[in-house]
Design a protein around this motif. Structure first.
Motif, short mmCIF file in Angstrom:
data_model
loop_
_atom_site.label_atom_id
_atom_site.label_comp_id
_atom_site.label_asym_id
_atom_site.label_seq_id
_atom_site.Cartn_x
_atom_site.Cartn_y
_atom_site.Cartn_z
N ASP A 34 0.86 -1.18 0.00
CA ASP A 34 0.00 0.00 0.00
C ASP A 34 0.90 1.24 0.00
O ASP A 34 1.34 1.70 1.05
CB ASP A 34 -0.87 -0.06 1.28
CG ASP A 34 -1.75 1.16 1.45
OD1 ASP A 34 -1.71 2.06 0.60
OD2 ASP A 34 -2.49 1.19 2.46
N THR A 35 1.17 1.78 -1.21
CA THR A 35 2.11 2.91 -1.27
C THR A 35 1.50 4.19 -0.68
O THR A 35 2.22 5.04 -0.19
CB THR A 35 2.59 3.18 -2.72
OG1 THR A 35 1.47 3.53 -3.53
CG2 THR A 35 3.29 1.97 -3.29
N GLY A 36 0.16 4.29 -0.72
CA GLY A 36 -0.49 5.45 -0.12
C GLY A 36 -0.19 5.53 1.37
O GLY A 36 -0.01 6.61 1.93
N ALA A 37 -0.11 4.35 2.01
CA ALA A 37 0.19 4.32 3.45
C ALA A 37 1.57 4.91 3.72
O ALA A 37 1.81 5.50 4.78
CB ALA A 37 0.12 2.88 3.98
N MET A 38 2.48 4.78 2.75
CA MET A 38 3.83 5.33 2.93
C MET A 38 3.79 6.86 2.89
O MET A 38 4.42 7.52 3.71
CB MET A 38 4.78 4.77 1.87
CG MET A 38 4.90 3.25 1.95
SD MET A 38 5.80 2.51 0.57
CE MET A 38 7.48 2.91 1.00
N TYR A 39 3.03 7.43 1.92
CA TYR A 39 2.91 8.89 1.87
C TYR A 39 2.16 9.39 3.11
O TYR A 39 2.48 10.45 3.65
CB TYR A 39 2.20 9.33 0.58
CG TYR A 39 3.06 9.08 -0.63
CD1 TYR A 39 4.08 9.97 -0.98
CD2 TYR A 39 2.94 7.91 -1.39
CE1 TYR A 39 4.91 9.72 -2.06
CE2 TYR A 39 3.76 7.66 -2.46
CZ TYR A 39 4.76 8.56 -2.79
OH TYR A 39 5.60 8.31 -3.84
N ARG A 40 1.20 8.62 3.57
CA ARG A 40 0.46 9.01 4.77
C ARG A 40 1.36 8.98 6.00
O ARG A 40 1.31 9.87 6.85
CB ARG A 40 -0.73 8.06 5.00
CG ARG A 40 -1.87 8.28 4.05
CD ARG A 40 -2.91 7.17 4.13
NE ARG A 40 -4.02 7.43 3.27
CZ ARG A 40 -5.09 8.16 3.60
NH1 ARG A 40 -5.20 8.65 4.82
NH2 ARG A 40 -6.05 8.38 2.74
N ALA A 41 2.19 7.94 6.12
CA ALA A 41 3.08 7.82 7.28
C ALA A 41 4.08 8.98 7.28
O ALA A 41 4.36 9.57 8.33
CB ALA A 41 3.81 6.48 7.24
N THR A 84 -0.59 2.86 12.20
CA THR A 84 -1.61 2.20 11.36
C THR A 84 -2.93 2.97 11.38
O THR A 84 -3.55 3.19 10.33
CB THR A 84 -1.85 0.76 11.86
OG1 THR A 84 -0.60 0.16 12.11
CG2 THR A 84 -2.62 -0.05 10.85
N ARG A 85 -3.37 3.35 12.54
CA ARG A 85 -4.66 3.99 12.69
C ARG A 85 -4.57 5.50 12.42
O ARG A 85 -5.38 6.06 11.70
CB ARG A 85 -5.13 3.73 14.12
CG ARG A 85 -6.59 3.90 14.32
CD ARG A 85 -6.93 3.68 15.78
NE ARG A 85 -7.94 4.65 16.17
CZ ARG A 85 -9.22 4.52 15.87
NH1 ARG A 85 -9.65 3.47 15.21
NH2 ARG A 85 -10.09 5.44 16.24
N ALA A 86 -3.54 6.10 12.99
CA ALA A 86 -3.41 7.57 12.90
C ALA A 86 -3.30 8.06 11.45
O ALA A 86 -3.80 9.15 11.14
CB ALA A 86 -2.18 8.01 13.70
N ILE A 87 -2.72 7.26 10.56
CA ILE A 87 -2.54 7.74 9.18
C ILE A 87 -3.85 7.81 8.40
O ILE A 87 -3.89 8.33 7.30
CB ILE A 87 -1.50 6.89 8.39
CG1 ILE A 87 -1.92 5.42 8.30
CG2 ILE A 87 -0.10 7.04 8.99
CD1 ILE A 87 -1.08 4.60 7.33
N ARG A 88 -4.93 7.26 8.97
CA ARG A 88 -6.24 7.31 8.29
C ARG A 88 -7.05 8.52 8.75
O ARG A 88 -8.15 8.76 8.24
CB ARG A 88 -7.06 6.03 8.57
CG ARG A 88 -6.35 4.75 8.18
CD ARG A 88 -6.19 4.62 6.69
NE ARG A 88 -5.11 3.69 6.37
CZ ARG A 88 -4.54 3.58 5.18
NH1 ARG A 88 -4.96 4.33 4.18
NH2 ARG A 88 -3.57 2.75 4.97
N GLU A 89 -6.56 9.26 9.75
CA GLU A 89 -7.34 10.39 10.26
C GLU A 89 -7.36 11.52 9.23
O GLU A 89 -6.42 11.68 8.46
CB GLU A 89 -6.73 10.88 11.58
CG GLU A 89 -6.97 9.89 12.71
CD GLU A 89 -6.24 10.24 13.99
OE1 GLU A 89 -5.59 11.30 14.06
OE2 GLU A 89 -6.31 9.41 14.93
N CYS A 95 -3.72 16.66 4.25
CA CYS A 95 -2.47 17.29 3.75
C CYS A 95 -1.51 16.32 3.08
O CYS A 95 -0.43 16.74 2.64
CB CYS A 95 -1.77 18.13 4.79
SG CYS A 95 -1.91 17.67 6.46
N VAL A 96 -1.90 15.05 2.95
CA VAL A 96 -0.99 14.08 2.33
C VAL A 96 -0.65 14.44 0.88
O VAL A 96 0.48 14.19 0.42
CB VAL A 96 -1.53 12.64 2.47
CG1 VAL A 96 -2.85 12.44 1.78
CG2 VAL A 96 -0.53 11.61 1.98
#
Ligand code: DC
Length: 222
Positions: A34-41, A84-89, A95-96
């Motif tokens: 999940d590359t979006g999770a990387m930009y979110r992190a 894991t959870r915080a990146i979905r807020e 701002c991602v």
């Protein structure tokens, strides 16, 4: 050496990419990335450091500190913290797209994404996987759905995860991210010329999985 297979799944925010990519990876026994999770992190880390994500120079300066690990169970670790959870807020979602528009940050994360595809058979989802990260992917899918349908799905997902949000905020977030993701100069959101487009607006998850699996099977047979 065994030839590795990469499957690229791209599309706009909340088009259902991760649900489908995860399910397809599971059926094939491939690794889901999940590359979006990387930009979110990365975005989460910028906010945690009190840096304004609109400040490119200050955000880029954090690259050496950011170490992102994606675990097979979906857990995302960023520089030692479970995010894991915080990146979905919504504070991260809103701002991602700024962080994802900075070429130096993209190049750092793309290096990691390509390295992962060199170790395993992967199903990778994102915005630029078929066009930029893995241009030689065996199969490229571009998933689309209407803004309203995508916002409805993301709202339902957040409610299920007990993440506070309003439907209107999500519609605005999805629209704004579409705009920024598609108009950025470097590796914008767009289908690869050899991608197969699937409009999922009126399809169930099972129907989309079946469509993607059929595409993979016919490609592998040929
Ligand atoms: O898929 P997502 O909504 O979790 O992605 C979060 C943001 O990251 C999205 O607004 C665009 C960006 N992104 C990107 O620019 N390139 C990728 N390969 C994946 C995500």
């Amino acid at each position: 050496m065994k030839k590795l297979v990469s499957i690229a799944i791209d599309g706009p925010a909340a088009a259902g990419k991760s649900t489908i990519a995860k399910a397809v990876a599971k059926r094939l026994g491939y690794t889901y990335i999940d590359t979006g999770a990387m930009y979110r992190a990365f975005t989460y880390y910028v906010l945690k450091k009190g840096v304004d994500p609109r400040n490119e120079e200050a955000s880029v300066a954090l690259i050496p500190e950011v170490k992102i690990t994606l675990h097979p169970d979906g857990t995302v670790i960023c520089s030692g913290e479970d995010v894991t959870r915080a990146i979905r807020e919504i504070r991260v979602s809103s701002c991602v797209s700024y962080i994802a528009s900075y070429p130096k940050i993209r190049l750092a994360l793309v290096d990691e994404q390509r390295a992962m595809a060199k170790c395993d058979n992967v199903v990778m989802d994102g915005r630029d996987i078929g066009t930029y990260v893995l241009p030689d992917a065996l199969i490229k899918i571009f998933m689309v759905a209407s803004v309203e349908e995508r916002a409805k799905r993301r709202y339902k997902e957040n409610v299920e995860k007990h993440i506070a949000c309003s439907y209107e905020d999500i519609v605005n977030d999805v629209r704004e991210r579409d705009r920024i993701d598609s108009s950025r100069a470097f590796a914008p959101l767009k289908p690869a010329s050899d991608a197969i487009e699937i409009d999922t607006s009126n399809m169930t998850i099972e129907e989309v999985i079946k469509t993607v699996m059929d595409i993979i099977e016919s490609k592998v047979k040929n």
